[in-house]
Structure formats: structure tokens, C-alpha cells
Design a protein around this motif. Structure first.
Motif, short mmCIF file in Angstrom:
data_model
loop_
_atom_site.label_atom_id
_atom_site.label_comp_id
_atom_site.label_asym_id
_atom_site.label_seq_id
_atom_site.Cartn_x
_atom_site.Cartn_y
_atom_site.Cartn_z
N GLY A 38 0.89 -1.06 -0.10
CA GLY A 38 0.20 0.04 -0.11
C GLY A 38 0.75 1.24 0.18
N TYR A 39 2.24 1.39 0.27
CA TYR A 39 2.98 2.22 0.22
C TYR A 39 3.73 2.63 -1.22
CZ TYR A 39 3.70 1.43 5.31
OH TYR A 39 3.40 1.33 6.90
N THR A 40 3.45 3.80 -1.50
CA THR A 40 4.04 4.31 -2.96
C THR A 40 5.47 4.30 -2.81
OG1 THR A 40 2.10 5.69 -3.17
CG2 THR A 40 4.13 6.11 -4.51
N MET A 41 6.08 3.60 -3.67
CA MET A 41 7.56 3.48 -3.80
C MET A 41 8.61 4.35 -4.61
SD MET A 41 7.70 1.03 -1.44
CE MET A 41 9.41 0.48 -1.31
N THR A 42 9.29 4.88 -4.03
CA THR A 42 10.32 5.72 -4.69
C THR A 42 11.36 5.05 -5.11
OG1 THR A 42 9.33 7.67 -3.87
CG2 THR A 42 11.47 7.89 -4.93
N ALA A 43 12.03 4.93 -6.58
CA ALA A 43 13.23 4.40 -6.87
C ALA A 43 14.52 5.28 -6.53
CB ALA A 43 13.06 3.96 -8.28
N PHE A 44 15.56 4.60 -6.27
CA PHE A 44 16.73 5.16 -5.83
C PHE A 44 17.13 5.86 -7.49
CE2 PHE A 44 16.59 3.70 -1.91
CZ PHE A 44 17.76 4.13 -1.21
N ASN A 108 13.69 6.68 8.64
CA ASN A 108 12.40 6.81 8.37
C ASN A 108 11.81 5.68 7.21
OD1 ASN A 108 13.57 7.35 5.83
ND2 ASN A 108 12.64 9.56 5.81
N ALA A 109 12.49 4.76 7.07
CA ALA A 109 11.99 3.74 6.05
C ALA A 109 11.04 2.78 6.54
CB ALA A 109 13.25 2.90 5.35
N CYS A 110 9.82 2.94 5.90
CA CYS A 110 8.79 1.95 6.23
C CYS A 110 8.70 0.67 5.45
CB CYS A 110 7.58 2.66 6.84
SG CYS A 110 6.96 3.71 5.49
N ALA A 111 9.14 0.91 4.02
CA ALA A 111 9.00 -0.13 3.03
C ALA A 111 10.06 0.10 2.21
CB ALA A 111 7.48 0.05 2.05
N PHE A 112 10.77 -1.16 1.88
CA PHE A 112 11.74 -1.16 1.08
C PHE A 112 11.94 -2.43 0.10
CE2 PHE A 112 16.64 -2.13 0.46
CZ PHE A 112 16.99 -1.04 0.11
N TYR A 113 12.35 -2.53 -0.99
CA TYR A 113 12.68 -3.47 -1.94
C TYR A 113 13.92 -3.23 -2.57
CZ TYR A 113 11.32 -0.85 -6.13
OH TYR A 113 11.25 0.18 -7.22
N PHE A 114 14.56 -4.54 -3.08
CA PHE A 114 15.70 -4.46 -3.74
C PHE A 114 15.71 -5.97 -4.76
CE2 PHE A 114 16.53 -6.91 0.22
CZ PHE A 114 17.29 -7.77 -0.31
N TYR A 115 16.54 -5.94 -5.59
CA TYR A 115 17.05 -6.87 -6.50
C TYR A 115 18.29 -7.59 -6.02
CZ TYR A 115 12.63 -6.18 -9.11
OH TYR A 115 11.26 -6.03 -9.65
N SER A 153 6.44 -2.46 6.83
CA SER A 153 5.61 -2.70 8.29
C SER A 153 4.24 -2.37 8.07
CB SER A 153 6.44 -1.81 9.03
OG SER A 153 6.24 -0.40 8.76
N THR A 154 3.42 -3.10 8.92
CA THR A 154 2.12 -2.54 8.84
C THR A 154 1.45 -1.26 9.32
OG1 THR A 154 1.75 -4.04 10.60
CG2 THR A 154 1.63 -5.12 8.84
N ASP A 155 2.20 -0.83 10.01
CA ASP A 155 1.88 0.64 10.82
C ASP A 155 2.82 1.66 10.67
OD1 ASP A 155 4.09 -0.05 12.38
OD2 ASP A 155 2.97 0.23 14.35
N GLY A 156 3.81 1.62 9.33
CA GLY A 156 4.51 2.55 9.32
C GLY A 156 5.93 2.72 10.01
N GLY A 181 5.03 8.03 7.05
CA GLY A 181 4.04 9.29 6.97
C GLY A 181 3.64 9.30 5.56
N MET A 182 4.25 8.30 4.53
CA MET A 182 3.50 8.30 3.14
C MET A 182 2.30 7.36 3.48
SD MET A 182 6.89 7.70 0.89
CE MET A 182 6.02 7.92 -0.61
N PRO A 183 1.50 7.74 2.64
CA PRO A 183 -0.08 7.13 2.51
C PRO A 183 0.25 5.37 2.47
CG PRO A 183 0.03 8.63 1.00
CD PRO A 183 1.28 8.42 1.34
N ALA A 184 -0.66 4.68 3.27
CA ALA A 184 -0.37 3.34 3.28
C ALA A 184 -1.73 2.56 3.38
CB ALA A 184 0.60 2.73 4.47
N VAL A 185 -1.95 1.46 2.98
CA VAL A 185 -3.23 0.54 3.46
C VAL A 185 -3.24 0.25 4.77
CG1 VAL A 185 -4.25 -1.44 2.73
CG2 VAL A 185 -3.25 -0.17 0.95
#
Length: 210
Positions: A38-44, A108-115, A153-156, A181-185
């Protein structure tokens, strides 16, 4: 009616104090989605350092920095690192022979992805583990098989760190992040909290190196 209201209040208190959860998502070799949990992701952004430069950190596009537990070697897909997946041609970071690497995330990272992709061709097991023990295990192909590992994380709440381990050396890259602080489900508990709160009002009236 009074007993119903008291019971709902007890359940509300239980939900409100439930600990935050970290969720892991294995995305395979598909391109990243625009959102994670649900978090909007920003690419590096693209790395402007020269190829074969050793780096220990990267600036996050949302503030702070991504820290590596050991120096990694900057590579460019298709030039200094032979393959990746889903048409990505940006930056990757070789583990310099190491089979384990810890990423310390911005505060402040509440969602993160990598390959990640193994250096040798062939399929190898790779495990990514968040600080709370949540793990993603994937068999990743070293030839054009870079695979997605995502956590949120489920609550930011902050994620803190992620450790990637493998039986072989590897490259890691194509990072994406969302900050507190970014919008999340809402988490399931938060959804239940809202529903029960509404019900309570009614009763009172009546969630690879080259």
C-alpha cells in the motif's frame, strides 16, 4: 447494552496495543510494482560514481542514506555486470566476493525493496531477513534472473535493517523505498479498530561479475 459496550472497549484496547508486523514479499524476476503493502515506492536515482568504484552507502531519495555492512562495487548492467532481469539496465553493486551483506536503512524507511542476482550462472538459494526475523527465501537464477525482495511494516514503523545471505557471491541493486508518513493501506487491526469504533458509537446511542 452496557455489557456490549464494555466488551467492545476491551477488544479495542487489545487491537490498539498489538505489535507492528513486518511483511516480506517475494516478487521473482518481474519488474517492481509502484506500491508495496500500500506504500507508494520511490526508486533510487542513477548512481553517478564511476564503474568499479567501491561504495559503503547510497543517498536515499527520501532523505538519509542506505548503508552497506561492507564495501560493494558499483557496476552497470550489461557493461560491467552481464545480466539482470525485466529489462533493467541501471546500477548494481557486487558483493566483492562476500556471501552475506546487511543493509541498514534510513531511519524513516517503512517499506523497501531490492533485487539480487548470484554471480555464477545457475540457480542458488538467497535469503533476505529483516531485523525482527521475517525472511524471504528464493531460488535465484544467475543468468538474467535477478529477483525482487520486498519488506514493509504494517503501521509505518521503521524497518531498520535487512540482511541478504547466499551460498555464492552476488550483486544487489534496483532499490525502492517509502518513508514514514507516506500513505499506506491500513493494517487489518486498524481496519477492525475503525469498524468497532463505529459500532461502539451505535451501541452508546443505541489493516555477476565480468
Amino acid at each position: 447494552m452496557k455489557h456490549v459496550a464494555v466488551a467492545v472497549l476491551i477488544l479495542l484496547a487489545t487491537v490498539a496495543t498489538a505489535p507492528a508486523a513486518i511483511i516480506g514479499v517475494a516478487g521473482g524476476d518481474d519488474a517492481p510494482a509502484a506500491t508495496l503493502g500500500g506504500y507508494t515506492m520511490t526508486a533510487f536515482p542513477d548512481d553517478t560514481s564511476a564503474s568499479y568504484t567501491n561504495v559503503t552507502s547510497l543517498n536515499s531519495p527520501l532523505g538519509g542514506s542506505l548503508e552497506f555492512s561492507a564495501a560493494v562495487n558499483h557496476r552497470s548492467i550489461g557493461d560491467d555486470w552481464g545480466t539482470w532481469s525485466h529489462g533493467y539496465t541501471g546500477d548494481a553493486y557486487y558483493s566483492n566476493g562476500a556471501t552475506s551483506l546487511t543493509l541498514t536503512l534510513p531511519g524513516n524507511a517503512c517499506a523497501f525493496y531490492f533485487y539480487a542476482e548470484p554471480n555464477p550462472f545457475g540457480g542458488y538459494g538467497m535469503t533476505a531477513t529483516a531485523l525482527d526475523g521475517t525472511s524471504i527465501v528464493q531460488n535465484v537464477e544467475g543468468y538474467a534472473g535477478a529477483s525482487y525482495f520486498g519488506f514493509y511494516s504494517t503501521d509505518g514503523s521503521p524497518l531498520a535493517s535487512i540482511t541478504l545471505t547466499s551460498t555464492v557471491d552476488f550483486a544487489i541493486g534496483e532499490f525502492g523505498i517509502a518513508s514514514t508518513g507516506m500513505p499506506a493501506v491500513p493494517a487489518p487491526g486498524a481496519i477492525l479498530l475503525g469498524v468497532l469504533g463505529t459500532s461502539l458509537v451505535g451501541c452508546l446511542r443505541r489493516h555477476r561479475a565480468l
